[in-house]
Write an enzyme that holds these catalytic residues in place. Sequence first.
Site, mmCIF file in Angstrom:
data_model
loop_
_atom_site.group_PDB
_atom_site.id
_atom_site.type_symbol
_atom_site.label_atom_id
_atom_site.label_comp_id
_atom_site.label_asym_id
_atom_site.label_seq_id
_atom_site.Cartn_x
_atom_site.Cartn_y
_atom_site.Cartn_z
ATOM 1 N N PHE A 92 -14.065 2.142 5.243
ATOM 2 C CA PHE A 92 -13.135 1.541 4.292
ATOM 3 C C PHE A 92 -12.855 2.499 3.139
ATOM 4 C CE2 PHE A 92 -11.902 -1.252 0.794
ATOM 5 C CZ PHE A 92 -10.874 -1.938 1.408
ATOM 6 N N ASP A 149 -4.724 1.658 10.873
ATOM 7 C CA ASP A 149 -6.103 1.341 11.246
ATOM 8 C C ASP A 149 -6.090 0.908 12.720
ATOM 9 O OD1 ASP A 149 -8.800 0.631 10.951
ATOM 10 O OD2 ASP A 149 -8.384 -1.243 9.940
ATOM 11 N N ARG A 189 -5.645 0.717 -6.327
ATOM 12 C CA ARG A 189 -4.397 1.328 -5.834
ATOM 13 C C ARG A 189 -3.928 2.477 -6.715
ATOM 14 N NH1 ARG A 189 -2.305 -2.065 -1.818
ATOM 15 N NH2 ARG A 189 -2.546 -4.291 -2.152
ATOM 16 N N GLY A 227 0.756 -1.248 0.000
ATOM 17 C CA GLY A 227 0.000 0.000 0.000
ATOM 18 C C GLY A 227 0.784 1.295 0.000
ATOM 19 N N GLU A 285 3.827 4.245 6.070
ATOM 20 C CA GLU A 285 2.617 3.434 5.927
ATOM 21 C C GLU A 285 1.589 4.164 5.063
ATOM 22 O OE1 GLU A 285 1.256 0.741 6.096
ATOM 23 O OE2 GLU A 285 1.661 -0.408 7.916
ATOM 24 N N ASP A 286 0.755 3.404 4.379
ATOM 25 C CA ASP A 286 -0.360 3.997 3.637
ATOM 26 C C ASP A 286 -1.460 4.420 4.592
ATOM 27 O OD1 ASP A 286 -0.878 1.355 4.310
ATOM 28 O OD2 ASP A 286 -1.758 0.823 2.391
ATOM 29 N N LYS A 316 -6.836 6.232 11.002
ATOM 30 C CA LYS A 316 -8.209 6.096 11.515
ATOM 31 C C LYS A 316 -8.162 6.090 13.039
ATOM 32 C CE LYS A 316 -9.898 3.155 7.727
ATOM 33 N NZ LYS A 316 -10.325 1.780 7.376
ATOM 34 N N ASP A 368 -6.079 -0.596 -1.552
ATOM 35 C CA ASP A 368 -6.857 -1.443 -2.458
ATOM 36 C C ASP A 368 -8.113 -2.023 -1.843
ATOM 37 O OD1 ASP A 368 -5.218 -3.209 -0.731
ATOM 38 O OD2 ASP A 368 -6.180 -4.783 -1.916
HETATM 39 P P1 IMP Z 1 -3.870 -2.300 10.906
HETATM 40 O O1 IMP Z 1 -2.868 -3.383 11.187
HETATM 41 O O2 IMP Z 1 -5.232 -2.662 11.412
HETATM 42 O O3 IMP Z 1 -3.434 -0.931 11.367
HETATM 43 O O4 IMP Z 1 -4.079 -2.269 9.350
HETATM 44 C C1 IMP Z 1 -3.153 -1.742 8.531
HETATM 45 C C2 IMP Z 1 -3.276 -2.292 7.141
HETATM 46 O O5 IMP Z 1 -4.611 -2.659 6.800
HETATM 47 C C3 IMP Z 1 -2.918 -1.196 6.173
HETATM 48 O O6 IMP Z 1 -1.539 -1.183 5.911
HETATM 49 C C4 IMP Z 1 -3.759 -1.532 4.970
HETATM 50 O O7 IMP Z 1 -3.056 -2.429 4.140
HETATM 51 C C5 IMP Z 1 -4.964 -2.190 5.525
HETATM 52 N N1 IMP Z 1 -6.120 -1.270 5.654
HETATM 53 C C6 IMP Z 1 -6.592 -0.686 6.778
HETATM 54 N N2 IMP Z 1 -7.649 0.102 6.521
HETATM 55 C C7 IMP Z 1 -7.852 0.025 5.190
HETATM 56 C C8 IMP Z 1 -8.807 0.652 4.301
HETATM 57 O O8 IMP Z 1 -9.697 1.427 4.684
HETATM 58 N N3 IMP Z 1 -8.686 0.346 2.984
HETATM 59 C C9 IMP Z 1 -7.734 -0.507 2.495
HETATM 60 N N4 IMP Z 1 -6.829 -1.108 3.294
HETATM 61 C C10 IMP Z 1 -6.877 -0.844 4.630
HETATM 62 MG MG MG Z 2 -0.333 -1.483 4.276
#
Ligand code: IMP
Ligand code: MG
Length: 178
Positions: A155, A106, A168, A48, A102-103, A134, A162
Amino acid sequence: MKEIRILDKNFREMITEDAIHQRIGEMASQMNKELKGKDVVFLGILNGAFLFAADIFRRLEIPARISFVKLASYEGTKSSGSIKELIGWNEDINNKTVVVIEDIIDTGHTLQRIMDELVMRKAMEIKIATALFKPGAYKSNITLDYVGFEIPNDFVVGYGLDYDGYGRNLPAVYTLIH
Ligand code: IMP
Ligand code: MG
């Protein structure tokens, strides 16, 4: 407002391409000031973060290296919670300032996994940069140093993010229409 369809879902434009680039310019200036004089390695998290990493990196005016690692924790539109293996480490980060790129952050589970690895590999200093954040989903207490945009707990796709592999390439960020 601009709407698009990816596979079976509809999305609405939420952050324009112009807004993203303006914000990236601001973040890069902040990094140019704060990271000056340090031995810096940028660490992009694939897939991402590839666009954000490229956009930030080309605006840097300080000497810096960049490397990418891969790790995925996401399937479909919900965080799976299961963290996969990290692959692609080839950078010696011992005694360096590492800027994680990071993209989106979450829940923060992915970030925690990366942090553990960076600490194990003896990074001297760790900074976190993310295009999107977020706050409503965040379960970690790791401080985020550079945040592009705080967004609601919905989302999103585009700008590297993606939905099942698609979206993407979109230059703006789009949010799922419920
Ligand atoms: P985390 O480990 O829950 O913080 O999630 C991080 C990863 O989940 C990111 O690097 C993304 O690849 C994916 N992700 C989280 N939220 C979204 C979203 O809204 N759209 C697409 N990918 C997401
Ligand atoms: Mg990611």
